[in-house]
Write an enzyme that holds these catalytic residues in place. Structure first.
Site, PDB file in Angstrom:
ATOM      1  N   LYS A  64       0.843  -1.203   0.000  1.00 15.55           N
ATOM      2  CA  LYS A  64       0.000   0.000   0.000  1.00 15.55           C
ATOM      3  C   LYS A  64       0.877   1.251   0.000  1.00 15.55           C
ATOM      4  CE  LYS A  64      -3.825  -2.211   2.352  1.00 15.55           C
ATOM      5  NZ  LYS A  64      -4.392  -2.611   3.648  1.00 15.55           N
ATOM      6  N   GLN A 102      -4.901  -1.250   9.623  1.00 19.03           N
ATOM      7  CA  GLN A 102      -4.852  -2.608   9.069  1.00 19.03           C
ATOM      8  C   GLN A 102      -5.463  -3.615  10.055  1.00 19.03           C
ATOM      9  OE1 GLN A 102      -3.748  -3.367   5.966  1.00 19.03           O
ATOM     10  NE2 GLN A 102      -4.096  -5.566   6.222  1.00 19.03           N
ATOM     11  N   ASP A 147     -11.348   2.945   3.922  1.00 19.51           N
ATOM     12  CA  ASP A 147     -11.769   1.541   3.867  1.00 19.51           C
ATOM     13  C   ASP A 147     -13.280   1.415   3.648  1.00 19.51           C
ATOM     14  OD1 ASP A 147      -9.893  -0.559   4.106  1.00 19.51           O
ATOM     15  OD2 ASP A 147      -9.540  -0.132   6.229  1.00 19.51           O
TER      16      ASP A 147
HETATM   17  N1  GUN Z   1      -6.974  -6.609   6.303  1.00  9.49           N
HETATM   18  C1  GUN Z   1      -7.254  -7.387   5.236  1.00  9.49           C
HETATM   19  N2  GUN Z   1      -7.959  -6.686   4.309  1.00  9.49           N
HETATM   20  C2  GUN Z   1      -8.115  -5.447   4.822  1.00  9.49           C
HETATM   21  C3  GUN Z   1      -8.738  -4.261   4.323  1.00  9.49           C
HETATM   22  O1  GUN Z   1      -9.318  -4.212   3.227  1.00  9.49           O
HETATM   23  N3  GUN Z   1      -8.668  -3.171   5.133  1.00  9.49           N
HETATM   24  C4  GUN Z   1      -8.071  -3.203   6.351  1.00  9.49           C
HETATM   25  N4  GUN Z   1      -8.075  -2.084   7.076  1.00  9.49           N
HETATM   26  N5  GUN Z   1      -7.483  -4.281   6.831  1.00  9.49           N
HETATM   27  C5  GUN Z   1      -7.494  -5.397   6.062  1.00  9.49           C
END
Ligand code: GUN
Length: 287
Positions: free
Chosen positions: A53, A97, A120
Site C-alpha cells: 500500500k 490494518q 476503507d
Molecule cells: N486486512 C485485510 N484486508 C483489509 C482491508 O481491506 N482493510 C483493512 N483495514 N485491513 C485489512
C-alpha cells in the site's frame, strides 16, 4: 467456450495511471493527497499488504504516512493516534490494518476514524450512505470487483447476481453495489441450501468465502461473469505452495463468459481502489 479473462492487474495499472494524473493536478494546486496506514503488531500477511500500500501510494504521487506500532499497543494509545490523524490536514485517508491484537476492539477503533477519512469504507456512516445510495466511501474490494464487472458489461439491470459470503468487508457491500446497478441479488452463505443449484442461476457470480476452489465448473451458468475474491494459499500434490481462489479456475473458465484469475484479478484492484478512495476523499475535503 473459453471465458474471457478479466485482467485485474492491467485494469488496476490503468486506474493508477489515471489517479497519478489527478494527484499531479491536486499537487499543483497546493495539496498533495496523503494516506496514513497504521499497522499494529507483526502479522506477516499484514506487513506485506502495508508495504504494498505504501509503495503504490508513493508511486501515484501521494504522501504516505506509515505507523508501525508494537503488538503490545493499548487501545487508548491507538485511539489517540487516530485522533491525531483525524485532526491532521495533510492526512486525507486513514487505514488501520486488520486484524488488530486481541486487547484492541476493532469496532471501537474503526468508529473513531472520521467518516470522511475512512478510505476503507468500514465506518457505519459510510455503510449507511452506501446502502441508501446517498454517496459515501465504498469498501475497496467490492468497488474493485464492480469495476471489473463493468469492463465486461456496462448495463447490469435485470441480471441475476449471486454473492457467496456475507462479510461486512466484501459480501454485504457487494450486495448493495449490485442492487444499485439493478441486479436481482441473492446472498449465499454457510447455511444456504443447494448452493450449486443457486449458483447455476447466476448471470454474475461473486465468490468471497475463503474456501479454496469451492465453486466447481458445474456450478457456473454458461456465459456467466465470475468474480473470484478468494486468495487461498494451498500446498499441491507436488509439495509446492501456490495461490488459488474460491473458484476452481480451469473448470469454471470452460463454462463462464468472463472470469477473474487468482492471482491477478480482484487482488490488484483492492489497493488501486484504496488509492482511488483517498484521492476522492481529498477532493471532497478540498471542495
Ligand atoms: N486486512 C485485510 N484486508 C483489509 C482491508 O481491506 N482493510 C483493512 N483495514 N485491513 C485489512
Amino acid at each position: 467456450m473459453v471465458a474471457q479473462l478479466i485482467d485485474g492487474k492491467a485494469i488496476a495499472a490503468r486506474l493508477r495511471q489515471d489517479l497519478a494524473v489527478e494527484v499531479a493536478a491536486m499537487t499543483a494546486q497546493g495539496h498533495r493527497p496523503g494516506l496514513a496506514v497504521v499497522l499494529v503488531g507483526e502479522d506477516p500477511a499484514s506487513q506485506v499488504y502495508v508495504r504494498n500500500k505504501a509503495r503504490q501510494t508513493v508511486e501515484v504521487g501521494m504522501e504516505s504516512f506509515e505507523y508501525r506500532l508494537p503488538a503490545s499497543t493499548g487501545q487508548d494509545e491507538l485511539l489517540a493516534l487516530v485522533d491525531r490523524l483525524n485532526a491532521d490536514p495533510a492526512v486525507d485517508g486513514i487505514l488501520v490494518q486488520l486484524p488488530l491484537p486481541p486487547q484492541i476492539d476493532a469496532t471501537t477503533v474503526l468508529r473513531a476514524i472520521l467518516p470522511e477519512k475512512d478510505v476503507d469504507g468500514f465506518h457505519p456512516t459510510n455503510v449507511g450512505l452506501v446502502a441508501t445510495g446517498a454517496g459515501g466511501i465504498v469498501p475497496c474490494t467490492p468497488l474493485g470487483s464492480m469495476m471489473l464487472i463493468e469492463t465486461v458489461r456496462r448495463d447490469l439491470a435485470g441480471l441475476n447476481a449471486v454473492v457467496i459470503g456475507r462479510s461486512n468487508i466484501v459480501g454485504k457491500p457487494m450486495v448493495q453495489l449490485l442492487l444499485a446497478a439493478g441486479c436481482t441479488v441473492t446472498v449465499a452463505h454457510s447455511k444456504t441450501v443447494d448452493l450449486p443449484g443457486l449458483c447455476r442461476r447466476a448471470d454474475i457470480l461473486v465468490a468471497a468465502v475463503g474456501r479454496p476452489e469451492m465453486v466447481r465448473g458445474d456450478w457456473v451458468k454458461p456465459g456467466a461473469i465470475v468474480i473470484d475474491v478468494g486468495i487461498n494459499r494451498v500446498t499441491g500434490a507436488d509439495g509446492k505452495s501456490r495461490l488459488v481462489g474460491d473458484v476452481a479456475f480451469a473448470e469454471a473458465q470452460a463454462v463462464a463468459g468472463a472470469i477473474t484469475p487468482v492471482p491477478g484479478g480482484v487482488g490488484p484492484m483492492t489497493i488501486a481502489c484504496l488509492l482511488h478512495n483517498t484521492v476522492k476523499a481529498a477532493a471532497v475535503r478540498r471542495s
